[in-house]
Scaffold this motif. Sequence first.
Motif, short mmCIF file in Angstrom:
data_model
loop_
_atom_site.label_atom_id
_atom_site.label_comp_id
_atom_site.label_asym_id
_atom_site.label_seq_id
_atom_site.Cartn_x
_atom_site.Cartn_y
_atom_site.Cartn_z
N UNK A 100 -2.07 -11.54 0.03
CA UNK A 100 -1.50 -11.25 -1.28
C UNK A 100 -0.03 -11.69 -1.29
N UNK A 101 0.47 -11.96 -2.48
CA UNK A 101 1.86 -12.40 -2.60
C UNK A 101 2.81 -11.37 -2.00
N UNK A 102 2.50 -10.11 -2.23
CA UNK A 102 3.36 -9.05 -1.72
C UNK A 102 3.47 -9.16 -0.20
N UNK A 157 6.11 -9.14 4.36
CA UNK A 157 5.81 -8.77 5.73
C UNK A 157 4.73 -9.66 6.35
N UNK A 158 4.89 -10.97 6.30
CA UNK A 158 3.82 -11.80 6.82
C UNK A 158 3.81 -11.78 8.35
N UNK A 202 3.30 1.16 -4.00
CA UNK A 202 3.40 0.37 -5.22
C UNK A 202 4.83 -0.06 -5.52
N UNK A 203 5.82 0.70 -5.15
CA UNK A 203 7.17 0.42 -5.60
C UNK A 203 7.66 -0.95 -5.14
N UNK A 204 7.64 -1.22 -3.86
CA UNK A 204 8.17 -2.51 -3.41
C UNK A 204 7.28 -3.65 -3.87
#
Lengths: 339, 533
Positions: free
Chosen positions: A170-172, A177-178, B25-27
């Motif tokens: 996911x982009x996040x 944190x990759x 969810x926040x970050x």
Amino acid sequence: MWWTYIVRRALSSIPVFAGIITIAFIATQSVPGDPLAMMVGEDATEEQYEALRREFGLDRPLVVQWGGYLVNIATGDFGYSLRTRRPVNAEIWQYFAASLELGLAAFLLAIVIGIPAGIWSAVRHDRMADHVLRILTLGGVAAPIFWTALMAQWIFYGRLEWLPGTGQLSDFMLFSNPPPQVTGMITIDSILAGNWVALQDALRHMILPASVLAYRVIAVIARMTRTVMIEALAEDHIRTARALGVGPAAIVWRHALKNAAPPILTVLGLAFGQLVQGSILVETVFAWPGLGLYAVQGILNLDYPVVIGVSVLICVVYVVANLIVDLLYPAFDPRIRYS
Amino acid sequence: MTHRIVKFMLAAALAAIALAPTATAQSQQEIWEQTLIIGGVDEPQTFDPHVNVTQIGGQRIYPNLYEGLVQYDASGEIAPMLAESWSVSDDNLTYTFQLRDDVRFSDGTAFNADAVSFAFERLREINQGPVNVFAQVDTVEAQNDHGVVITLSQPFAPFLSALASWQGALFMSPAYVESNAGDDLGVTHMNDHTAGTGPYMLQTWEPENQIVMVRNPHYWGEYAEDGIERVVYRTIREPATGVQLLRNGGIDILERLVTDFAPSLEENDAVQVQTRLSLGGSYGLHIHFNNQLEPFTDTSVRQALSHAIDYGRIIEQVFGSYGQQASGALPTDFSPWFNTDAGQYEYDPELAQLMLDEAGVDASGWSFELGWQAGNANQRDIGQIVQENLGALGIQIELVEMPLPVWREVIWNNTFEMVFVQFSLAYADPDARLWRAYHSSEFRMNGFNPGFLNDRYDELVEQGRTESAFDTRKSLYDEAQALLVDEAPTLFLVNMLYTYAHRSSTNGITWIPSYGPFFDAAQISKDPAGFSQ
């Protein structure tokens, strides 16, 4: 000795590689079109075009170019992509790792689901369970894989939003944190780094494409296993074992499966090669940056070094897979020896 | 028994992994707000503006990274960018630029007149990329820190326009390039590294996967409030997947929307569909005749065949409201240069037959190959209509699918009979297309002229290139456009509009036709309310 066997097999595969390089080279040269045509601007002069030809070594006689490939690839140098000018070595491992990861996952699914399904079908053959399974597997073989992929994406991502639609992470995760790159396979790198959140994310992203990729292989393996097991279970020595009171589980798993193993192993070996080389259609639908995408773009752009590099890599995969299969035979059937 | 339990546990573990949410969810929201994700299919060839030749790859990405001396403003006029002001000598050979003094490259070094001469020198030495666009540049001299004088060997009226286009975004940090020059002037390094003055700089490039750019810490301009920190161009080759991602918020902007999907997206409140004129994104779709090949050497034959095409049907069936019949070689609505009186051919098969008879040719029994670019569904569909239209005159058309390198080759070597071409404008000046496609000097090895050699036309575009007064140029190019329609070296078919779609939560998207299809990430921001888990 099994290791002399391996050395002998490795040596005898050298002509195979040379052959693959030659065939790929001839193929790319025979296809009409000029890859440099896309590398020069719309208003390039002839001098500029010729300069580019020289830069990429495409003005040398064909035999010299062919020899160059043989020598360079033997030392692991796949040359530079004609389109991006980056070394093929640097690029190809990344794509290969992505395809390998997906292929291995699909392969595991195929074994874990396909073989038991085939056995179950064989044990209950001609009863309802068998018929249901045969219809399901027929669907797996008959449905075009891109349709299955699009459907899976639409249902599980588009509508239900249970699983991610594309990509490996996911982009996040990618931007916060990759896992550091070690093998290029994100699941393994996550485990190595102890990054369990990334592992979970990566696994979630693999579920849809791996399942779609595995579906067809599961179908083939299940059917193959079923056929072979039915034959094995009908053998005389099985009847003897039953008469002697051996339990049904042992009959299936210890006695019949061993005889059925060699053909299943062969199919598995071929399936492994197929899975790992990257399914262009699955990779396209799920935007999975694998070898299939890389290879097809290389072909469409007439990117000779890429095409030859990918051909050699796939050849390696098949050679290794077949070698492993051959090494495993004696474990199942002591009558087979290394010759 | 035991392996059944094991299998069950495995399945349960997998299910747990699959369905559990991944993180707080926040970050996630922060990352979402800062990151702009653009889905598209056009891969860049390289990130070195002195090497790059692919317009579509370069045009859509470079302006975020590299800037030029001047730029186009919203109405297409030349406006200041890295140069604050400029003056042109009376003989139109000397351009003097006053540069901004507050600009720095992404490595922190200052942008100055030396950087300008460095850029043109490197371009000349590498001798690739847009070097031919600036072929008239003779000398580039730094007068002082922020004054630079460029002299041309002959007048080139589109010079400022070329400088404003993506091909003029040439300026990279000399210090950075020199310290990474290796033995090839830095071509290998600058292939996937940038050192420009633009709002963003390249972080990673994974071909066929994604391009990630982050903010240039020394950018001289301004970002939108709560603007974008990270720009990601993602390659999504399957159109249905792109649409799915847009619907579910997986991407923010989808380039080159396949118009079949537009109606269903328009119903969706979370998504906006836009259709615009894009000079850079292929505005024109036409078919070249090989003018050097019988029977296309005869002008009346070409004119006759131009009457045989059912333009209305092509527009309706293939483009819907996203295109209109072309009128010559320039895009409709390309003001102020488009000649509204250049003319069009009407679909009139009887007239076509009549004209062929008058020319004394028997078309029945003719057979030609019509090449189309592989993967281009529009061309394929139009090809089938053209096949029917010309078939009515007894002409057999064979559609031949061509991968891009093959297509390029047949055009360069003039080995085609009829072939599809798509027009775009490298810079927002009629010269960009009218010279390059039809001046006789472009009929050569590696040229794009389909064999059209016309003295009067040459005169017109040559004068257009050297005259500086707008009115003079306008009348010259008007005549040139009308002449092209009249002589019909090409079947002028359709002028297309460019369609893209974006999430409603993505604000600040600007569109300048001269830069189409470029999305200026520095002006974009995302509405936090648009974030969903």
